[in-house]
Design an enzyme around this catalytic site. Structure first.
Site, PDB file in Angstrom:
ATOM      1  NE  ARG A  66      -1.837  -2.209   2.748  1.00  0.00           N
ATOM      2  CZ  ARG A  66      -2.106  -3.437   2.301  1.00  0.00           C
ATOM      3  NH1 ARG A  66      -3.192  -3.651   1.624  1.00  0.00           N
ATOM      4  NH2 ARG A  66      -1.294  -4.449   2.558  1.00  0.00           N
ATOM      5  CB  THR A  67       3.386   2.540   2.378  1.00  0.00           C
ATOM      6  OG1 THR A  67       2.582   2.145   3.477  1.00  0.00           O
ATOM      7  CG2 THR A  67       4.016   3.884   2.670  1.00  0.00           C
ATOM      8  CE  LYS A  95      28.574  -3.215  -7.046  1.00  0.00           C
ATOM      9  NZ  LYS A  95      28.811  -2.104  -7.987  1.00  0.00           N
ATOM     10  NE  ARG A 116       7.223   0.859   4.831  1.00  0.00           N
ATOM     11  CZ  ARG A 116       5.990   0.353   4.881  1.00  0.00           C
ATOM     12  NH1 ARG A 116       5.785  -0.913   4.615  1.00  0.00           N
ATOM     13  NH2 ARG A 116       4.966   1.101   5.200  1.00  0.00           N
ATOM     14  CG  HIS A 149       3.802   4.174   8.728  1.00  0.00           C
ATOM     15  ND1 HIS A 149       4.033   4.984   7.636  1.00  0.00           N
ATOM     16  CD2 HIS A 149       3.274   3.021   8.234  1.00  0.00           C
ATOM     17  CE1 HIS A 149       3.662   4.341   6.533  1.00  0.00           C
ATOM     18  NE2 HIS A 149       3.210   3.161   6.866  1.00  0.00           N
TER      19      HIS A 149
HETATM   20  C1  NCD Z   1       1.659  -0.902   8.179  1.00  0.00           C
HETATM   21  C2  NCD Z   1       3.150  -0.759   8.318  1.00  0.00           C
HETATM   22  O1  NCD Z   1       3.898  -1.043   7.399  1.00  0.00           O
HETATM   23  O2  NCD Z   1       3.539  -0.317   9.393  1.00  0.00           O
HETATM   24  N1  NCD Z   1       1.238  -1.040   6.863  1.00  0.00           N
HETATM   25  C3  NCD Z   1       1.081   0.084   6.093  1.00  0.00           C
HETATM   26  O3  NCD Z   1       2.001   0.851   5.891  1.00  0.00           O
HETATM   27  N2  NCD Z   1      -0.136   0.336   5.622  1.00  0.00           N
HETATM   28  C4  NCD Z   1       1.057  -1.876   9.096  1.00  0.00           C
HETATM   29  C5  NCD Z   1       1.600  -3.257   9.165  1.00  0.00           C
HETATM   30  O4  NCD Z   1       2.523  -3.632   8.451  1.00  0.00           O
HETATM   31  O5  NCD Z   1       1.058  -4.000   9.968  1.00  0.00           O
END
Ligand code: NCD
Length: 334
Positions: A66-67, A95, A116, A149
């Site tokens: 999703r993200t 490397k 991320r 997040h």
């Molecule tokens: C969440 C995350 O990655 O923290 N997912 C997301 O970004 N929608 C929740 C999860 O992974 O449980």
């Protein structure tokens, strides 16, 4: 009017703590406008032209559906060309390059880095590193280990605000957060943003081993937020204006894992729906496992699919601010 009230955009998006109420309200004004623009071909072409001279890097060193897609779609909406690395095994980290050098390399090519990482605090370190260079591109934290997040929290608040539009907004509402609250970064960031709303009661509902961390307790206490820690979902459900479900975050180690059987007490099932208020909303950052019954999906109170789409709009709005074109999001008829 929008230009006079234009708050200063943060340089980077690292933490939910960077947002205050005026900034949230402004972001959601932009988000609503972007949604309206995108309804027509002329409107969406206008948006696509705003940043068609800009490039972004999506660096996702943890799994994401999703993200990632939501940021990528936000780039498409604004005409930003996106590049991606989704597996650090395919970059020169393999490397032996340091993560700092890898990210600095991205900043040589693009105008925005969206990242991320499983490492809490890494984004902040990279932001400091970027700021010390002569090409300090902005960075967005798209999830930093079990820590934060922030953009998920922004879309969660937007979803709550839209859902409660006709019943007085978020103020005064009872929000139940359910599941692995120790390692669930979405709950940590969302709780911090809820502190900007009046008379909100947060009920944290989890097994003891997955209770919230002390730093969040201290933060909420210092902000005067009314919160309680409970372990019975069915007792709390009738008072909930929102139920925010989460999965077990078993990619992170924990000493005392809760058995699958006892975690079942923290599952929301279709048979529980009669307990909920008619106006309640059910949310989940997704992905889900067994904690949220797919039979609930068609109930009008289920908002998690809407929540996904809201993420795309909210992130688009945020990117217009970071790249300085938010003043172009003006609807002539408003
Ligand atoms: C969440 C995350 O990655 O923290 N997912 C997301 O970004 N929608 C929740 C999860 O992974 O449980």
């Amino acid at each position: 009017m929008i230009v006079e009230n234009r708050p200063k955009a943060p340089r980077h998006i690292l933490s939910a703590d960077q947002f205050d109420r005026p900034l949230l309200d402004y972001l959601y004004l932009l988000t609503n406008r972007i949604r309206r623009f995108d309804k027509s071909k002329d409107g969406s072409l206008y948006l696509q032209n705003l940043l068609s001279h800009r490039r972004a890097m999506l660096y996702f060193a943890q799994p994401s559906t999703r993200t990632f897609m939501s940021f990528q779609s936000a780039c498409h909406i604004l005409g930003i060309a996106g590049s991606e690395i989704r597996d650090s095994n395919t970059s020169s980290e393999r490397k032996g390059e340091s993560i700092e050098d890898t990210l600095r390399t991205f900043s040589s090519y693009v105008d925005l880095v969206i990242m991320r990482s499983p490492v809490a605090g890494l984004c902040n370190r990279i932001a400091d590193l970027f700021d010390a260079t002569d090409r300090p591109v902005p960075i967005i934290n798209a999830g930093s280990g079990p820590d934060e997040h922030p953009t998920q929290a922004l879309l969660d608040i937007y979803t709550l605000q839209r859902s409660f539009k006709d019943i007085g907004g978020i103020d005064g509402k009872t929000i139940c957060m359910v599941g692995d609250l120790k390692r669930g970064r979405t709950v940590r960031s969302l709780s911090r943003l809820l502190a900007h709303y009046t008379d909100v009661h947060i009920k944290f509902i989890s097994p003891k081993a997955y209770a919230i961390e002390d730093d969040l307790r201290q933060f909420l206490t210092a902000k005067g937020v009314n919160f309680s820690e409970e372990d019975n979902l069915l007792d709390a459900a009738p008072q909930a204006d929102a139920i925010y479900m989460t999965r077990v975050q078993d990619e992170y180690e924990i000493e005392a894992e809760v058995s699958a059987q006892s975690y079942q007490a923290f599952h929301l099932k279709a048979e529980h729906l009669p307990l909920l208020k008619d106006t309640a909303v059910i949310m989940h950052p997704l992905p889900r496992r067994d904690e949220l019954d797919p039979k609930i999906d068609n109930d009008p109170r289920a908002k998690y699919w809407r929540q996904e789409r809201n993420g795309m709009w909210t992130r688009t709005a945020l990117m217009t601010m970071l790249l300085g074109v938010d003043d172009k999001i003006v609807l002539p008829d408003l």
